[in-house]
Design an enzyme around this catalytic site. Sequence first.
Site, mmCIF file in Angstrom:
data_model
loop_
_atom_site.group_PDB
_atom_site.id
_atom_site.type_symbol
_atom_site.label_atom_id
_atom_site.label_comp_id
_atom_site.label_asym_id
_atom_site.label_seq_id
_atom_site.Cartn_x
_atom_site.Cartn_y
_atom_site.Cartn_z
ATOM 1 N N SER A 154 -0.161 -0.831 -6.208
ATOM 2 C CA SER A 154 0.073 -1.960 -7.107
ATOM 3 C C SER A 154 0.865 -1.531 -8.334
ATOM 4 O O SER A 154 0.716 -0.408 -8.815
ATOM 5 C CB SER A 154 -1.259 -2.536 -7.583
ATOM 6 N N HIS A 214 0.813 -1.211 0.000
ATOM 7 C CA HIS A 214 0.000 0.000 0.000
ATOM 8 C C HIS A 214 0.850 1.266 0.000
ATOM 9 O O HIS A 214 0.302 2.353 -0.136
ATOM 10 C CB HIS A 214 -0.979 -0.019 1.176
ATOM 11 N N LYS A 241 -14.153 -7.226 -9.818
ATOM 12 C CA LYS A 241 -13.322 -8.076 -10.665
ATOM 13 C C LYS A 241 -12.785 -9.273 -9.869
ATOM 14 O O LYS A 241 -12.788 -10.412 -10.357
ATOM 15 C CB LYS A 241 -12.164 -7.244 -11.224
ATOM 16 N N ASP A 242 -12.332 -9.019 -8.632
ATOM 17 C CA ASP A 242 -11.830 -10.113 -7.800
ATOM 18 C C ASP A 242 -12.945 -11.088 -7.434
ATOM 19 O O ASP A 242 -12.705 -12.283 -7.262
ATOM 20 C CB ASP A 242 -11.190 -9.557 -6.522
ATOM 21 N N GLU A 293 5.067 -33.969 -2.123
ATOM 22 C CA GLU A 293 3.888 -33.442 -2.799
ATOM 23 C C GLU A 293 4.311 -32.681 -4.060
ATOM 24 O O GLU A 293 5.436 -32.191 -4.157
ATOM 25 C CB GLU A 293 3.138 -32.505 -1.847
#
Lengths: 270, 429
Positions: free
Chosen positions: B223, B219, B247-248, B291
Amino acid sequence: MVRLFGPLVGLFFAVALLWSFGVGALQAIREPEPATAVHEFHLHPKEVEFSFNGVFGKFDRAQLQRGFQVYKEVCANCHSLKQVAFRNLTDLGYSEAEVKAIAKQWGTKAKTFDPKTGETGERDNTPADHFPPVYYAGSGSPPDLSLITKARHEGPEYVASLLQGYQDQPAELIKKFPDAKTPDGLYYNPYFANLNISMPAPLMDGQVTYADGTKATVKQEAEDVAAFLTWTAEPKLEKRKQTGLAVLGFLLAATILAYLAKKNVWANKH
Amino acid sequence: MSFPWANEYKPSHPLMQWLDEKLPLPRFVYNAVGAGYPVPRNLNYMWNFGILAGVCLMIQIVTGVVLAMHYAANAGVAFDSVEHIMRDVNWGWMLRYAHANGASAFFVVVYIHIFRGFFYSSYKAPREMIWLLGVTIFLLMMATAFMGYVLPWGQMSFWGAKVITGLFGAIPLVGEPLQQWLLGGFAPDNAALNRFFSLHFLLPFVILGVVILHIWALHIPGSSNPTGVEVKTESDTVPFHPYYTAKDGFGLGVFLLGYCAVLFFAPNMLGHPDNYIAANPLSTPAHIVPEWYFWPFYAILRAFTADFFIIPAKLMGVLAMFSAILCWFFLPWLDTSPVRSGHYRPLFRKFFYVLLVDVLVLGYCGGAPAAEPYVMISQIAATYYFLHFLVILPIVSSIEKPAPLPFSITEAVLGKDEGAVLTSNPAAA
């Protein structure tokens, strides 16, 4: 500093790797890996059309009951089923009274211990008990079967194929790999990981007499017990698939709405 | 910090005004993920995966805490207690499958998030700290996932723990005592299982703490974006809410569809059948594999098959495996190109795609048996891996001629930017 040491570290690992590669390549040229009988003769399980396959798959209750009969009359002599309780058998369509009777008549009794007198004894199994342990004195160590269909690749197909897979060792194999002849006391089975299994062929035609009149061929018995052992390994399979359909249906609707909302919000920003 | 044109939080209801004076939590949320946080308007779906990783962490913590209520961390009963969860606990099968596949989903999302960072050079100034914290989170995730896989106490749990703690045994002089100290014994047993359980419960909350720092650090500069051009004016940004919440939200729906499809219809696809066999120290599985999300690094570990001068092969493998991740910490200083986005870096872009394929090849080899040709392929792939980050990247970033950048984010989106005309050609104004 980073730009000086970084490339040096990178080249160090690269040279060491190429050194390993060179040593390995030389080795591979000098002594190529010999072919093995396992590599050439091991078979992957056959495809089987089980009722529980697929997104809408469900257990066939009659098949599970037949499979349980095979387990009870054949497998249970050597193999335990310790994760499963008698009470779970109601899932197979048996009534509570039938389950009580199955538990009571089970050959191996439950062990008791009186802490006051120190005496050990036996009592009949009850629906609350798990299937009792099986003590096996012969050679080999029969695995517990509760989870066997999840403990092998393509488990249900593997169990069904293995039980039908007993045969004479191919002459071709003995000709090519004389050292790989099946030793005494073991049995050739191409579905088994190392081709030679300690368990003698457990099933034959008519090994059990099905109450529902189904003809008891080896194939039928093998597939029935494989279906039963799928249920013992994954008793919640039906509930899982049904829940999954509801969840995916909801998510699909919610995602479509979310997409429309997103389109609406962004309408004036592109 | 934020941009000067960020919306200010103005509570209208008296109760919210009262709360804002006493504890401005709604203001904090408004400025973090609400209308008070301006975000570049051109973020594509690759920027969805940070939020998705956060959702995965929450899924893991919630399902994990409930599973811990029913699980017994004792070598004698651990395996059976997991089966008790699968059979007798209400919806226990769903919790366990959600948790086991949740770990895989978490890694899928985080790997995409990391490769997004590689392609768009998200690690470059002023965002180095976000990147450093991110790599730290990834390391913590690997430790957590490894210890979690030990808890069901199946064959792969036991032998995986033995192999991985055995790596510390390769360290000269202190290796063996260190390995025994880590395990609390000569081999994995009750002591190891108990401490792994304790740490597996603790580490997710450490991850949560570092995630908070990661987002805090994000922040400050805000971004990055697909052009790599910094935000210049208000028209370059949109408020986080409602634009990116919407959108998310859609991205989350798509993610959950994929995750739930695996959870409900192929829950054991990503696991290993041997882990449904109770741990047995006397029976070694034919192939010990971790894994899937460890496979690329496992392939690097196994690629060192010959001693290198005085350094034993095993030690080289251990050093290389850890270096393969640790070198990410130095990326902001290895990649010196002033251009961020791979869209405008033709040469860098080619090498990026080679790296992507290279890591997939390493992953495939890591899951395959330790035999030829997989070992030789992973040796070549691992060579490229180290050369890419430590040699190719610094060279490419200094010799490459980047393509021309758009003047601003607005220009990249709309094809024109009124502000660009004003600034680049003052005479025309």
